[in-house]
Design an enzyme around this catalytic site. Structure first.
Site, PDB file in Angstrom:
ATOM      1  N   LYS A 279       4.709  -5.991   1.768  1.00  0.00           N
ATOM      2  CA  LYS A 279       3.695  -6.036   0.720  1.00  0.00           C
ATOM      3  C   LYS A 279       4.327  -5.813  -0.646  1.00  0.00           C
ATOM      4  CE  LYS A 279       0.691  -2.608  -0.161  1.00  0.00           C
ATOM      5  NZ  LYS A 279      -0.339  -1.713   0.352  1.00  0.00           N
TER       6      LYS A 279
ATOM      7  N   LYS B  73      -5.403   8.178   1.132  1.00  0.00           N
ATOM      8  CA  LYS B  73      -5.750   7.663  -0.194  1.00  0.00           C
ATOM      9  C   LYS B  73      -7.051   8.220  -0.749  1.00  0.00           C
ATOM     10  CE  LYS B  73      -5.125   2.946   0.192  1.00  0.00           C
ATOM     11  NZ  LYS B  73      -3.862   2.654   0.799  1.00  0.00           N
TER      12      LYS B  73
ATOM     13  N   ASP C 130      -7.881   6.401   5.016  1.00  0.00           N
ATOM     14  CA  ASP C 130      -6.974   5.390   4.481  1.00  0.00           C
ATOM     15  C   ASP C 130      -5.576   5.947   4.170  1.00  0.00           C
ATOM     16  OD1 ASP C 130      -6.342   2.814   3.764  1.00  0.00           O
ATOM     17  OD2 ASP C 130      -7.375   2.828   1.838  1.00  0.00           O
TER      18      ASP C 130
END
Ligand code: NAI
Length: 527
Positions: A409, A483, A317
């Site tokens: 985002k 991540k 991720d």
């Protein structure tokens, strides 16, 4: 097609007794110093310094490298292809704010520097990260990949709504000429709302190999081999930037060992995901495989398979926006002796990634990945987090799909912490992440670093007759960009961004015979 090949450019020349070039390899010696700590019964810590001598070898020839993306037609995939084409041609294009020249901002390897040392007056001197030792340059990467949707990259970039229109127009011919290879689609693993995208499949409904997972592995292996030979490549890296999948169930006898996993694929077991199929195909042919999404592609059997085949894997991720801030800010607070009690993280986004994440199981994958990022930071401070005070930060993660937000985002985070004598501190951050423009440079770094790390080998000094060995299969040096860093079994992830960067800098330094960086600055601080 490359007009400005800069792979392998090095502008740093070291004079060090600890390194030398021989047969086109750079050999260096390094003493790894650490300390072993033992906790005594009375609570005191007994510390003993340790040191181990290593010899490292870096192959100096940069191979002709290909990059295959799974999810090439997505927002990240199209942005990656466009950024390489635009940079390769040193393209200029108009925006509302004026003319922009293509660049790689946001990429550590292409746009950041590392400290080498000091000049004669004691002032710090820095060098471009990618000019310390030879790296592949992204402009020289040959890009291809798979997607379950058959749009060419021009249409796909239009759909993504990421790139300036003027740039899309300049790139339109090149982008139009690329159509992703058909991919594998198991509807159960991504959100049901993606079904209409799935029109470019290796295993369409009713085909002879619709449910034959081993045939899918073989097809992917064949695709990679053909791409490699057609483009005369020495090396290929494969990276998953396709939709987030749900987690695979971990089942004894199915995905717990390498052997069971291969058996499960041959039996087309339902818990083997598309991303694990891609990983297996790569591992079997020693192709490095990186996972940019949160799902558990690397089930225990898959990691074991990589270890057995000495094949490189990395994940999970991309750490692009909110989580990257968190891995700096939470570390800063805890290292400052301040006690975060809650972190509330909201996101809303309107791209296809957000649409896919609006389904509960796919959201769950992302939630798990985002939640783990403060674990090691909490564990590092027993004064603030212990049995009496509690060992957790109340960490809440919300993701909502709001179509109008598109790829921009919005991340809103509130850090609520305890100060001395009952005081409180509230930090609120509103962060607009142009998602794919943040993630694409990370893809470049992951590929450039993976190619580089695969050229490094080492041996323990003083051990007779040993061969140089590659690094461990799980490339945790890549954690900076991820991540939920995948770690070698038995180890825990390091999430703090500064720690991750320190490891990278020191690794480059040791390869050119320099000691690890310290900020003692004795030139200034001693007489
Ligand atoms: P996207 O939805 O625009 O692109 C994904 C692409 O993958 C689509 O074109 C889809 O058709 C394709 N796809 C789905 N299943 C596939 C399969 N089995 N084989 C081949 N292709 C398949 O998403 P975007 O924005 O490009 O993000 C990609 C991934 O990266 C997502 O999983 C996202 O969670 C992850 N990610 C993105 C970050 C960012 O953009 N800042 C940060 C962290 C992770």
């Amino acid at each position: 097609t490359s007009s400005s090949s800069t792979s392998g450019k090095v502008t740093v020349a070291v004079e060090s007794a600890r390194c030398q070039v021989k047969d086109n390899s750079l050999f260096s010696t390094y003493t790894y110093e650490n300390a072993v700590v033992e906790k005594k019964e009375d609570g005191t810590l007994k510390v003993k310094p340790t040191s181990t001598d290593y010899e490292f070898k870096l192959d100096l020839s940069v191979p002709k490298t290909g990059l295959l993306l799974i999810g090439l037609g997505g927002n990240n995939g199209t942005t990656l292809a466009a950024s390489i084409f635009a940079n390769r041609q040193k393209m200029k294009f108009d925006t509302k704010q004026g003319e922009i020249e293509a660049n790689y901002y946001g990429s550590v390897t292409q746009s950041s520097t590392i400290k080498l040392g000091v000049d004669a007056d004691g002032h710090d001197v820095y060098a471009p990260f990618n000019e310390v030792v030879p790296f592949v340059h992204p402009n020289d990467l040959v890009v291809g990949g798979w997607d379950i949707n058959d749009a060419n990259l021009k249409e796909a970039a239009q759909r993504a709504q990421v790139l300036e229109v003027s740039l899309q127009q300049k790139l339109s011919k090149q982008m139009e000429s690329i159509v992703p290879m058909p991919s594998i689609y198991y509807p159960d693993f991504i959100a049901a709302n993606q079904t209409e995208r799935a029109n470019n499949l290796i295993n369409p409904k009713g085909s002879a190999i619709e449910n034959d997972k081993w045939a899918h592995v073989e097809k992917i292996r064949k695709d990679i081999k053909e791409f490699k030979s057609k483009n005369c490549l020495d090396k290929v890296v494969v990276l998953w930037t396709a939709n987030t999948e749900r987690f695979s169930g971990l089942i004894d006898g199915v995905n717990d060992t390498a052997e069971n996993l291969i058996k499960a694929v041959k039996q087309s077991h339902e818990e083997v995901s598309p991303s694990t199929i891609f990983a297996i195909a790569c591992i079997l042919d020693n192709i490095p495989y990186i996972n940019g999404s949160p799902q558990n592609t690397f089930v225990p059997g898959c990691i074991e398979l990589a270890e057995k085949n000495n094949s490189f894997i990395g994940g999970d991720d991309f750490k692009s926006g909110q989580t990257k801030m968190k891995s700096v800010l939470a570390q800063f607070l805890v290292d400052a002796g301040i006690r975060p009690i809650s972190i509330a993280s909201y996101n809303h986004l309107g791209n296809n990634d957000g649409y896919n994440l609006s389904a509960p199981q796919q959201f769950r994958s992302k939630e798990i990945s985002k939640a783990s990022v403060v674990d090691d930071i909490i564990a590092s401070n027993q004064l603030l987090y212990n049995d009496k005070l509690g060992k957790k930060i109340d960490h809440c993660i919300v993701i909502k799909y709001v179509q109008a937000a598109g790829d921009s985002k919005v991340a809103m985070d509130e850090y609520y912490s305890e100060l001395m004598l009952g005081g409180h501190n509230r930090i609120s951050i509103s962060n607009v992440c142009e998602d794919s423009l943040l993630a694409t440079p990370l893809i470049i770094d992951l590929v450039v670093m993976t190619e580089f790390l695969s050229r490094v080998s080492y041996k323990k000094k003083g051990v007779q007759d040993t061969e140089f060995e590659p690094l461990h299969s799980v490339l945790s040096f890549l954690s900076y960009w991820l991540k939920a860093p995948l770690t070698r079994p038995g180890y825990t992830a390091i999430n703090g961004l500064n720690k991750q960067r320190t490891a990278l800098e020191n690794f480059l330094r040791l390869l050119i015979g320099l000691p690890s960086l310290n900020e003692l600055r004795f030139e200034e601080r001693l007489h």
